[in-house]
Scaffold this motif. Structure first.
Motif, mmCIF file in Angstrom:
data_model
loop_
_atom_site.group_PDB
_atom_site.id
_atom_site.type_symbol
_atom_site.label_atom_id
_atom_site.label_comp_id
_atom_site.label_asym_id
_atom_site.label_seq_id
_atom_site.Cartn_x
_atom_site.Cartn_y
_atom_site.Cartn_z
ATOM 1 N N THR A 163 -4.872 12.586 5.813
ATOM 2 C CA THR A 163 -3.466 12.272 5.603
ATOM 3 C C THR A 163 -2.915 11.461 6.777
ATOM 4 O OG1 THR A 163 -3.333 14.461 4.619
ATOM 5 C CG2 THR A 163 -1.268 13.293 4.894
ATOM 6 N N GLN A 164 -3.227 11.916 7.971
ATOM 7 C CA GLN A 164 -2.680 11.234 9.149
ATOM 8 C C GLN A 164 -3.173 9.803 9.270
ATOM 9 O OE1 GLN A 164 -0.214 11.871 11.205
ATOM 10 N NE2 GLN A 164 0.134 13.584 9.835
ATOM 11 N N ASN A 165 -4.468 9.596 9.042
ATOM 12 C CA ASN A 165 -4.990 8.235 9.149
ATOM 13 C C ASN A 165 -4.500 7.345 8.021
ATOM 14 O OD1 ASN A 165 -6.570 8.231 11.572
ATOM 15 N ND2 ASN A 165 -7.880 9.716 10.548
ATOM 16 N N THR A 166 -4.352 7.935 6.831
ATOM 17 C CA THR A 166 -3.837 7.149 5.711
ATOM 18 C C THR A 166 -2.414 6.698 6.009
ATOM 19 O OG1 THR A 166 -5.203 8.415 4.214
ATOM 20 C CG2 THR A 166 -3.396 7.195 3.239
ATOM 21 N N LYS A 167 -1.646 7.590 6.613
ATOM 22 C CA LYS A 167 -0.263 7.273 6.960
ATOM 23 C C LYS A 167 -0.192 6.057 7.874
ATOM 24 C CE LYS A 167 3.675 10.309 7.662
ATOM 25 N NZ LYS A 167 4.157 11.602 8.113
ATOM 26 N N ARG A 168 -1.185 5.915 8.721
ATOM 27 C CA ARG A 168 -1.176 4.780 9.656
ATOM 28 C C ARG A 168 -1.391 3.452 8.954
ATOM 29 N NH1 ARG A 168 -5.851 6.285 13.248
ATOM 30 N NH2 ARG A 168 -5.573 4.210 14.130
ATOM 31 N N PHE A 169 -2.122 3.473 7.828
ATOM 32 C CA PHE A 169 -2.512 2.200 7.226
ATOM 33 C C PHE A 169 -1.768 1.889 5.930
ATOM 34 C CE2 PHE A 169 -6.389 3.892 9.361
ATOM 35 C CZ PHE A 169 -6.229 3.153 10.512
ATOM 36 N N THR A 170 -0.858 2.765 5.512
ATOM 37 C CA THR A 170 -0.087 2.483 4.306
ATOM 38 C C THR A 170 1.374 2.367 4.701
ATOM 39 O OG1 THR A 170 0.132 4.831 3.911
ATOM 40 C CG2 THR A 170 -1.640 3.712 2.751
ATOM 41 N N ARG A 171 2.153 1.679 3.876
ATOM 42 C CA ARG A 171 3.551 1.473 4.263
ATOM 43 C C ARG A 171 4.538 2.198 3.363
ATOM 44 N NH1 ARG A 171 4.826 -4.511 5.133
ATOM 45 N NH2 ARG A 171 6.724 -3.576 5.961
ATOM 46 N N CYS A 172 4.042 2.785 2.274
ATOM 47 C CA CYS A 172 4.887 3.668 1.473
ATOM 48 C C CYS A 172 4.282 5.045 1.552
ATOM 49 C CB CYS A 172 4.849 3.271 0.002
ATOM 50 S SG CYS A 172 6.178 2.239 -0.500
ATOM 51 N N ILE A 223 -2.489 2.242 -4.423
ATOM 52 C CA ILE A 223 -1.798 3.530 -4.364
ATOM 53 C C ILE A 223 -2.860 4.602 -4.258
ATOM 54 C CG2 ILE A 223 -0.252 5.101 -5.570
ATOM 55 C CD1 ILE A 223 0.705 2.468 -7.071
ATOM 56 N N GLY A 224 -2.975 5.205 -3.086
ATOM 57 C CA GLY A 224 -4.036 6.183 -2.858
ATOM 58 C C GLY A 224 -3.477 7.593 -2.853
ATOM 59 N N ALA A 225 -4.051 8.473 -3.670
ATOM 60 C CA ALA A 225 -3.667 9.880 -3.599
ATOM 61 C C ALA A 225 -4.452 10.520 -2.464
ATOM 62 C CB ALA A 225 -3.979 10.587 -4.911
ATOM 63 N N VAL A 226 -3.813 11.453 -1.784
ATOM 64 C CA VAL A 226 -4.472 12.184 -0.715
ATOM 65 C C VAL A 226 -4.343 13.668 -1.011
ATOM 66 C CG1 VAL A 226 -4.578 12.563 1.775
ATOM 67 C CG2 VAL A 226 -3.800 10.374 0.910
ATOM 68 N N PHE A 262 -10.349 -0.407 3.850
ATOM 69 C CA PHE A 262 -10.021 -0.320 2.430
ATOM 70 C C PHE A 262 -8.593 -0.774 2.169
ATOM 71 C CE2 PHE A 262 -8.143 2.624 -0.822
ATOM 72 C CZ PHE A 262 -8.623 1.953 -1.931
ATOM 73 N N TYR A 263 -7.630 -0.222 2.903
ATOM 74 C CA TYR A 263 -6.227 -0.551 2.618
ATOM 75 C C TYR A 263 -5.906 -2.005 2.969
ATOM 76 C CZ TYR A 263 -5.018 4.194 1.311
ATOM 77 O OH TYR A 263 -4.934 5.393 0.649
ATOM 78 N N THR A 294 0.847 -1.183 0.000
ATOM 79 C CA THR A 294 0.000 0.000 0.000
ATOM 80 C C THR A 294 0.887 1.240 0.000
ATOM 81 O OG1 THR A 294 -0.048 -0.173 2.399
ATOM 82 C CG2 THR A 294 -1.968 -0.994 1.221
ATOM 83 N N ALA A 295 0.463 2.258 -0.716
ATOM 84 C CA ALA A 295 1.225 3.498 -0.755
ATOM 85 C C ALA A 295 0.266 4.668 -0.751
ATOM 86 C CB ALA A 295 2.105 3.553 -2.001
ATOM 87 N N ALA A 296 0.731 5.770 -0.191
ATOM 88 C CA ALA A 296 -0.062 6.994 -0.206
ATOM 89 C C ALA A 296 0.736 8.081 -0.913
ATOM 90 C CB ALA A 296 -0.380 7.436 1.217
ATOM 91 N N ILE A 297 0.048 8.877 -1.739
ATOM 92 C CA ILE A 297 0.684 10.036 -2.368
ATOM 93 C C ILE A 297 -0.054 11.279 -1.900
ATOM 94 C CG2 ILE A 297 1.441 11.077 -4.521
ATOM 95 C CD1 ILE A 297 1.020 8.549 -5.943
ATOM 96 N N PRO A 298 0.406 11.920 -0.822
ATOM 97 C CA PRO A 298 -0.246 13.151 -0.406
ATOM 98 C C PRO A 298 0.382 14.358 -1.089
ATOM 99 C CG PRO A 298 1.309 12.452 1.253
ATOM 100 C CD PRO A 298 1.466 11.507 0.101
ATOM 101 N N GLY A 299 -0.422 15.332 -1.401
ATOM 102 C CA GLY A 299 0.125 16.553 -1.986
ATOM 103 C C GLY A 299 -0.959 17.586 -2.189
#
Lengths: 600, 463
Positions: A406-415, A391-394, A371-372, A233-238
């Motif tokens: 963003t904070q919660n996504t960070k907890r459940f993704t590893r990239c 790969i989830g964009a945030v 979800f993740y 799992t990966a998150a792309i925040p921006g």
């Protein structure tokens, strides 16, 4: 005018996408219902003693109190079978091209459309015979869904027993019965090439397997520095304008997955138009066939009904699980999960639920984690192995990474690939910030990289990151006193970091040699940069000024190597290496001579 | 038979609440007859089993619980449309405001429109030359794009919008296929007057449809003003095949009106009191820009926002930029230094330009030179920060060149007269002249071929 019978309720209130229903206490949670005279599709989201609340996936304007609400008896489901690939669906899996045929360029409401083409005949190879034991998820037939993908028809996960009435190879539509299964309770179940599955229920699998293979994306900053695992799992925040969608598109284009599910969740209509125009023209680096052959698009643009935005994520992941069950590697891109979270917030607000952080409902973290968790590398029921990488964009509001999504996504993704505004301003793409990003997969993937690139991969990656880290530390000083006063060793670090940033991390999505780069070339680029660093450090140690080194033009040649060395012919690296050797020898001889002359 | 209901249940700010109304439908229009005052219209925005919440256009003044009769019209708010709307002025709910009488409609359309099917869209690829280097060169406007101007009070956003309208070569061949829809949402009357005057001066007035909701007009109508404008634009673009430029100002007033109504309805607020559905609501308007496959016309939107306190993280600009295809950000510091148009290019962006510039569209060097200008100007910011600490004299020679480049960039490239119209070639050549003042080793965004072709090695480049 109002029909009221035992199975039907009636509308007793409307607020945005949320409709209250009275008169049918038998409605179940998450059941799909048809609302109003136009039979709009909705889903039960709350059941109270005398009132049921439904979220409607189409625009509710024009609904009247008292109009009927018809129960469907089953939860909101997707239809799975050949014909999914290459399609564009809305959030509840209605094919948008069919909608266009029916209602023109705008989406009317209350359209009843078959999800998959039921008239198309597929050339089917049957893999079973009468009397065979039928097990859950077993592969019973094969169909070339697109030239790039062999679609494996599976028994639905809840069916097992013995096969009967198996038909021979031939041309079948997805609704024709190709076999029957007699269950242990002597019930006969007819099997077609399609079945339905509720979107909110994860499809079962055998067991989870540890991840070990990277999802190769052809993007250097990801593949070399912050790699993603197949099944990860990966998150792309921006913030806006930092290139989330550009990065997601690049990944959708070049990832070495078998299937790509792209969910445009609450984003722009023109972006979908862009994908539809550009993807068919691009070739999958693996098969050489058009990218659309392996792509499914789910599009709920920002002006489409908000409840369907919530559903689009589940529709996408369920389709991904279906292909995973066949033994394929699926990459799922969700752009943007923040819009999905906002859809939750919007509906929660209409339900007058007690808000938690920033108005988001208290169940936001649990929904995100559910979800993740549907990602993973698994052994399927039928014994094959497949994976889903998410790969989830945030889109953090006000570019503030401390906000709840963003904070919660960070907890459940590893990239975590953090996009940086300053990099985007300088048009450094992909604008993935190397100090704020990380990958937790690095240890799991190290054996793969050592086998496929070189034993020294780990060391070299660390060295590159060290130089970048050192640069950002030095830049703090440079900001205060300027670059000229630094000692030559540190100046060299800055020059090397510049090569890494401009020649390696920055990648030009519009250049044919640079939009996708094979891992072998990526690794050679990284190695040659470090080779130059090693030689240059020696030269500087003997007292040669950095400016002299830079003036030789070698540094600049390394910056340009991404364009000058074609992906299919890597001989240029040997030439570069000789060039660096010459550079080293020439300069050391010249300076040794000079020093000897001076000392005489 | 015309069925009217007597009496109201409750009045709350701009909202009226009706009780026990049979057969009302969601978002339907209702007509109020107020004794001794006249008629008003409203729209149902929430229904429960007994109650109907109605927002009243023109406000609830003079309405009492007993002096009003209510009639359900049976349809949503519809705008009468025909080619006659060109050159006319309407109020925020689409009624003529210029005293020239009603429109004889060809058709009527629901002002909410219907979402465009994303697969029916045509990806916009034709650039619009505005004659402004900052926009054409670095944030190219594309026909069918939605590109907002983020500004602040006192900045020349109106001048910029007017100059774009005047200079935009929006049509390839036929000037009769071009129209402007102007929506004034809660702006001062002199702003509306300024636009009218400018349209008149550039001789396009008969090509303009205006929807005016001025600062002292009813707040509720701010919700419908942009929707009426976009409905008119859709009619002109997709029924009449025209290329329509829609200017909407000021979207902050729109969002504030939405907040006002939301709080009257006692909804749960999210950021800064704005309702949780602000994003979806803004998107339902911005997404009405675009081109549809198989139809001739197009809708290009330039919404204008005056960011409160110049704060780009305010929810309205923040959400807007997540929906629109880029943004043009105006900068107060540049204005104070006398640079017009004060486009802060590093923060500005056109998302659609990537596929619409370069070989076959503008010139093959456009993507490269634009990227290099962005990168170099970003470097200028770093050098300036350093210079403010150690002083300009202490800078390295390269950094000094960047300082000079920064000044020249602002004075020669960004700065333009209010009637100065530069073509694309001129803009790009100007870019190369500026870049030629920098050492070749600093050009990391340009391919060797482009440098060989355009970079002036003589060192005589510059000014």
């Amino acid at each position: 005018m109002t029909e009221r019978n035992r199975n039907n309720g009636y509308i007793s209130g409307v607020s945005g996408p949320v409709v209250s229903v009275k008169g049918n206490p038998a409605l179940k949670m998450l059941e799909m219902v048809l609302v109003g005279k136009n039979r709009l599709i909705g889903e039960v989201i709350s059941v109270e003693k005398d009132k049921t609340v439904v979220q409607v996936y189409e625009t509710t304007s024009g609904l009247k109190n008292g109009e009927p609400v018809v129960s469907s008896g089953s939860p909101l489901s997707v239809t799975l079978g050949p014909g999914i690939l290459g399609e564009v669906f809305d959030g509840i899996q209605r094919p948008l091209k069919k909608i266009e045929e029916l209602s023109g360029s705008s989406i009317q409401k209350g359209l009843e459309i078959k999800t998959l083409d039921e008239t198309k005949k597929w050339n089917t190879t049957i893999k079973i015979k009468d009397g065979d034991t039928a097990t859950e998820g077993q592969i019973i037939a094969e169909v070339w869904e697109t030239p790039a993908l062999l679609h494996k028809i599976m028994l639905p996960p809840n069916v097992s027993g013995t096969f009967k009435n198996v038909r021979g190879n031939g041309e079948y539509t997805i609704v024709e019965v190709i076999a029957s299964v007699e269950t242990k309770k002597e019930k006969i179940i007819d099997i077609t090439m399609t079945h339905k599955w509720p979107v909110k229920k994860p499809r079962p699998f055998g067991k989870r397997r540890p991840v070990y293979m990277p999802l190769i994306t052809g993007q250097r900053v990801i593949d070399m520095l912050f790699p993603m695992a197949k099944g990860g799992t990966a998150a792309i925040p921006g913030g806006f304008g930092t290139g989330k969608t550009m990065t997601q598109h690049q990944l959708a284009k070049w990832s070495d997955a078998d299937i790509v599910v792209y969910i445009g969740c609450g984003e722009r209509g023109n972006e979908i138009a862009d994908v539809l125009e550009s993807f068919p023209k691009l070739k999958d680096p693996k098969t050489g066939l058009s990218l659309m052959n392996r792509t499914v698009l789910i599009a709920n643009t920002s002006n489409m009904p908000v409840a369907a935005r919530e559903a689009s994520i589940y529709t996408g992941i369920t389709i991904a699980e279906y292909y995973r069950d066949m033994g394929y590697h699926v990459a799922l891109m969700a752009d943007s999960t923040s819009r999905w979270a906002e859809a939750l917030r919007e509906i929660s607000g209409r339900l007058e639920e007690m808000p938690a952080e920033e108005g988001y409902p208290a169940y936001l973290p649990s929904r995100l984690s559910q979800f993740y968790e549907r990602a993973g590398y698994v052994q399927n029921l039928n014994g094959s192995e497949g994976s889903i990488s998410i790969i989830g964009a945030v889109s953090p509001q006000s570019n503030d990474f401390s906000e709840p999504v963003t904070q919660n996504t960070k907890r459940f993704t590893r990239c975590f690939w953090a996009l940086d505004k300053a990099l985007a301003y300088a048009r450094h793409y992909p604008a993935i910030n190397w100090t704020g990003s990380y990958s937790e997969y690095i240890d799991e993937l190290a054996p793969w990289y050592e086998e496929n690139t070189d034993r020294q991969y780990g060391e070299k990656r660390t060295e590159i990151l060290r130089i970048l880290q050192e640069e950002s530390r030095l830049m703090e000083i440079v900001k205060l006193i300027g670059q000229d006063v630094l000692p030559d060793g540190q100046k060299l670090t800055l020059e090397m970091a510049k090569i890494i940033r401009q020649g390696f991390l920055q990648q030009n999505a519009f250049h044919e040699n640079d939009t996708f780069v094979p891992v072998e070339k990526q690794y050679k680029m990284m190695s040659i940069i470090l080779y130059l660093n090693e030689k240059a450090e020696k030269l500087v140690a003997t007292g040669i000024p950095v400016s002299v080194l830079v003036d030789t033009g070698v540094f600049n040649e390394l910056v340009q190597m991404k364009y000058n060395i074609p992906n299919d012919n890597l001989d240029g690296f040997a030439t570069l290496e000789r060039r660096i050797d010459d550079f080293y020898n020439d300069l050391s001889i010249e300076y040794n001579d000079a020093r000897r002359r001076n000392s005489q | 038979m015309r069925l009217e209901y007597l009496d109201l249940h409750e009045i709350k700010g701009p909202l009226v609440i009706l009780k026990d109304v049979k057969g009302a439908s969601y978002e339907e229009m209702v007509e109020f007859t107020i004794q001794g005052v006249g008629k008003r219209i409203g729209r149902i925005i929430r229904m429960t089993e007994e109650l109907c919440v109605v927002q009243v256009f023109e406000g609830t003044a003079d309405i009492s619980l007993e002096n009003t009769r209510t009639y359900l019209t049976g349809h949503t708010l519809q705008l009468p449309l025909s080619s006659e709307i060109l050159g006319r002025i309407f109020d925020g709910k689409g009624s003529p405001k210029d005293g020239l009488g009603d429109i004889y409609p060809d058709m009527k359309a629901d002002i909410n429109g219907l979402p465009i099917n994303p697969v029916s869209r045509k990806y916009p690829k034709n650039f619009i030359q505005t004659g402004l280097s900052s926009i054409d060169g670095l944030a190219t406007l594309i026909r069918g794009q939605k590109l907002p101007i983020f500004s602040g009070s006192g900045l020349p956003h109106n001048d910029l919008a007017v100059q774009i309208v005047r200079q935009a070569k929006i049509t390839d061949t036929d000037n009769s296929k071009f129209a402007i829809v102007f929506a004034a949402i809660g702006v001062k009357s002199d702003v509306a007057e300024y636009f009218t005057k400018s349209f008149k001066e550039s001789g396009v007035l008969e090509k303009v449809v205006m929807f005016l909701n001025l600062a002292d007009d009813p707040v509720v109508e701010r919700i419908t003003t942009p929707r009426c404008a976009l409905t008119a634009a859709e009619y002109l673009a997709f029924e009449k095949g025209m290329h329509v430029l829609v200017i909407m100002t000021d979207m902050i007033s729109y969002a504030e009106a939405l907040r006002e109504i939301s709080s009257s309805m006692e909804e749960i607020p999210s950021r800064k009191g704005f309702p949780g559905y602000l994003y979806s609501d803004l998107a339902s308007m911005y997404e009405r820009a675009g081109i549809i496959e198989g139809k001739e016309g197009s809708i290009t939107q330039i919404p204008i926002l005056t960011m409160p306190n110049d704060d780009i993280t305010h929810p309205v600009p923040d959400l807007t930029a997540y929906i629109t295809e880029g943004q043009l950000v105006l900068d107060r510091e540049l204005t104070q230094r006398g640079v017009y148009p004060p486009v802060s290019i590093l923060m500005s962006l056109s998302r659609l330009m990537k596929d619409s510039i370069g070989e076959g569209f503008t010139r093959e060097d456009h993507p490269g030179i634009a990227n290099q200008l962005f990168a170099s100007y970003a470097r200028v910011q770093e050098v300036r920060a350093l210079a403010s600490v150690i002083g300009e004299d202490e800078l390295s020679d390269t950094d000094k060149k960047f300082m000079a480049f920064g000044r020249a960039f602002e004075d020669r490239f960004l700065k333009q007269l209010r009637d100065e119209n530069r073509d694309m070639k001129k803009t790009l050549d100007l870019g190369w002249r500026l870049i030629s003042t920098l050492p070749e080793a600093e050009l990391d965004r340009l391919t060797p071929e482009l440098i060989a072709k355009y970079y002036d090695k003589s060192g005589r480049g510059g000014f």
